[in-house]
Design a protein around this motif. Structure first.
Motif, mmCIF file in Angstrom:
data_model
loop_
_atom_site.group_PDB
_atom_site.id
_atom_site.type_symbol
_atom_site.label_atom_id
_atom_site.label_comp_id
_atom_site.label_asym_id
_atom_site.label_seq_id
_atom_site.Cartn_x
_atom_site.Cartn_y
_atom_site.Cartn_z
ATOM 1 N N PHE A 223 -18.519 26.962 -11.578
ATOM 2 C CA PHE A 223 -19.393 27.448 -10.507
ATOM 3 C C PHE A 223 -18.799 27.149 -9.141
ATOM 4 O O PHE A 223 -18.242 26.073 -8.899
ATOM 5 N N SER A 224 -18.944 28.108 -8.210
ATOM 6 C CA SER A 224 -18.461 27.892 -6.845
ATOM 7 C C SER A 224 -19.453 28.479 -5.836
ATOM 8 O O SER A 224 -20.085 29.511 -6.086
ATOM 9 N N TYR A 225 -19.539 27.809 -4.680
ATOM 10 C CA TYR A 225 -20.537 28.140 -3.653
ATOM 11 C C TYR A 225 -19.884 27.973 -2.294
ATOM 12 O O TYR A 225 -19.310 26.919 -1.986
ATOM 13 N N LYS A 340 -30.104 27.351 -9.257
ATOM 14 C CA LYS A 340 -30.130 26.284 -10.255
ATOM 15 C C LYS A 340 -28.907 26.446 -11.149
ATOM 16 O O LYS A 340 -28.724 27.490 -11.780
ATOM 17 N N VAL A 341 -28.093 25.409 -11.194
ATOM 18 C CA VAL A 341 -26.835 25.458 -11.931
ATOM 19 C C VAL A 341 -26.906 24.475 -13.099
ATOM 20 O O VAL A 341 -27.348 23.336 -12.940
ATOM 21 N N ARG A 346 -21.359 25.917 -15.991
ATOM 22 C CA ARG A 346 -20.992 27.113 -16.753
ATOM 23 C C ARG A 346 -21.933 28.288 -16.490
ATOM 24 O O ARG A 346 -21.574 29.436 -16.743
ATOM 25 N N TRP A 347 -23.163 28.018 -16.008
ATOM 26 C CA TRP A 347 -24.108 29.094 -15.739
ATOM 27 C C TRP A 347 -25.001 28.717 -14.569
ATOM 28 O O TRP A 347 -25.098 27.555 -14.190
ATOM 29 N N LYS A 368 -30.054 33.754 -16.898
ATOM 30 C CA LYS A 368 -28.862 32.942 -16.689
ATOM 31 C C LYS A 368 -27.669 33.848 -16.425
ATOM 32 O O LYS A 368 -27.488 34.867 -17.087
ATOM 33 N N ILE A 369 -26.892 33.462 -15.434
ATOM 34 C CA ILE A 369 -25.691 34.209 -15.066
ATOM 35 C C ILE A 369 -24.489 33.313 -15.361
ATOM 36 O O ILE A 369 -24.443 32.157 -14.929
#
Length: 371
Positions: A223-225, A340-341, A346-347, A368-369
């Motif tokens: 995950f990246s933000y 929400k991670v 992973r999702w 979920k993505i």
């Protein structure tokens, strides 16, 4: 039965130890008075990015602004604290591990003096500490600086944001493997992509406070933000930091629209490089976001997927405008936008909470993505 219970307990323990049960939350709080993001890291470390409180900023031409939410009976700082109290990790309702203003404009930090009186703050990291701007180019920090000094005198630590650093925003608890926050840009400099090196992009320190904005890239597993305050970009901006960021940010799951989605924000190189699965726009007026930025954020030629845009507020006139432009279906309902991670990055899923109610009930959520 005992054997089954032992196996179940073992599975739960194994999941806990491997970090599968860890989660992370990023709350983009809609107050109608400026940006405020509340981050809960996987180990419970808390961080606030910005805390704006400016009722006067707005689109003069249209004179259309988001109302103060959930009401005007209490201050912006109080609304922020009330929201945090409902989502904070146990024991952290009155404590922040980090406060991080992206830059020194009222819609990003004017709620801080009141918040600092109510919250125990572990560390403040900003773009200038301890030598704040003075003179004609001084930004909106008349009340912020004394509040920082007072907090430091009471035991809060404070540091200068270091471009390129990978160790300033660290989890204070048990930590989580694969979690990091990279300092991308500030004060006309940007990370080079190598170690912790930075390079000057403008050749000078900008006089425009937006161009001094700090930006960070958060990674946890896959995950990246990306969030970079109000950095400008493109031909409309003499100080174009967005192009520099686009060269080092890589693909990002979530991108916070620079400068609320104004016309000079979210230029093509940044949208193409980030290839976001979703955009979050911290909005509160008619030009948040602009049609030009929206075009880029939903352009199929700039994305491998079909990203959705999550705004903290949309005026009815904006909805009508975007409907006429044929892009309204790219927007989710507006409100507090929560990422929400889970699954060790992973999702993720995106929820929207009702900003017009103090209960802030969930009004929209995605499945979920995969990160």
């Amino acid at each position: 039965m005992k054997t089954c219970f032992k196996l179940l307990s073992a599975c739960i323990m194994a999941a806990t130890l491997c970090g599968c049960c860890e989660t992370m939350e990023i709350h983009h709080i809609s107050t109608g008075r400026g940006n405020c993001t509340y981050l809960i890291m996987p180990d419970g470390t808390t961080m606030m990015i910005d805390c704006g409180d400016d009722p006067d900023c707005g689109a003069i031409e249209h004179n259309e602004m988001q109302p103060m939410l959930p009401d005007s009976l209490e201050s912006t700082a109080r609304h922020i604290m009330n929201y945090i109290a409902g989502v904070a990790p146990e024991g952290k309702e009155k404590k922040l591990d980090y406060f991080f203003p992206t830059h020194f404009h009222s819609d990003h930090l004017w709620a801080f003096p009141e918040l600092a009186k109510e919250l125990e703050i572990g560390k403040i990291i900003d773009r200038a500490y301890p030598d704040y701007p003075t003179g004609e180019d001084k930004p909106d920090i008349d009340e912020y600086v004394p509040a920082v000094r007072e907090a430091v005198a009471a035991g809060t630590k404070a540091e200068l944001f270091r471009v390129g650093a990978l160790d300033q925003f660290k989890m204070v608890g048990k930590g989580s493997k694969g979690f990091s926050i990279r300092n991308l840009c500030a004060n006309g400099e940007c990370w080079t992509g190598e170690d912790e090196e930075s390079a000057r992009i403008y050749g000078h320190i900008p006089g425009d406070e937006n161009a001094n904005s700090c930006g960070i890239l958060l990674n946890w597993g896959d995950f990246s933000y990306l969030t970079c305050g109000d950095i400008p970009g493109g031909y409309m901006a003499p100080d174009d930091m967005q192009t520099a960021v686009s060269k080092v940010c890589g693909n990002c799951d979530i991108v916070v629209a620079c400068h609320h989605g104004y016309q000079e924000s979210m230029i093509e190189p940044l949208c193409k490089a980030a290839d976001a699965k979703a955009y979050v726009a911290m909005t509160r007026e008619y030009w948040h976001p602009s049609g030009a930025a929206v075009d880029n954020m939903c352009d199929p030629e700039l994305h491998t997927g079909d990203p959705k845009i999550f705004c903290t507020w949309l005026l009815q006139s904006q909805k009508d405008n975007f409907r006429e432009l044929g892009v309204l279906d790219h927007f989710a309902p507006a409100g507090h936008v929560v990422i929400k991670v889970g699954g060790h990055g992973r999702w993720f899923r995106i929820l929207v909470r009702d900003a017009s109610s103090s209960d802030a009930g969930v009004i929209y959520k995605t499945a979920k993505i995969r990160s």
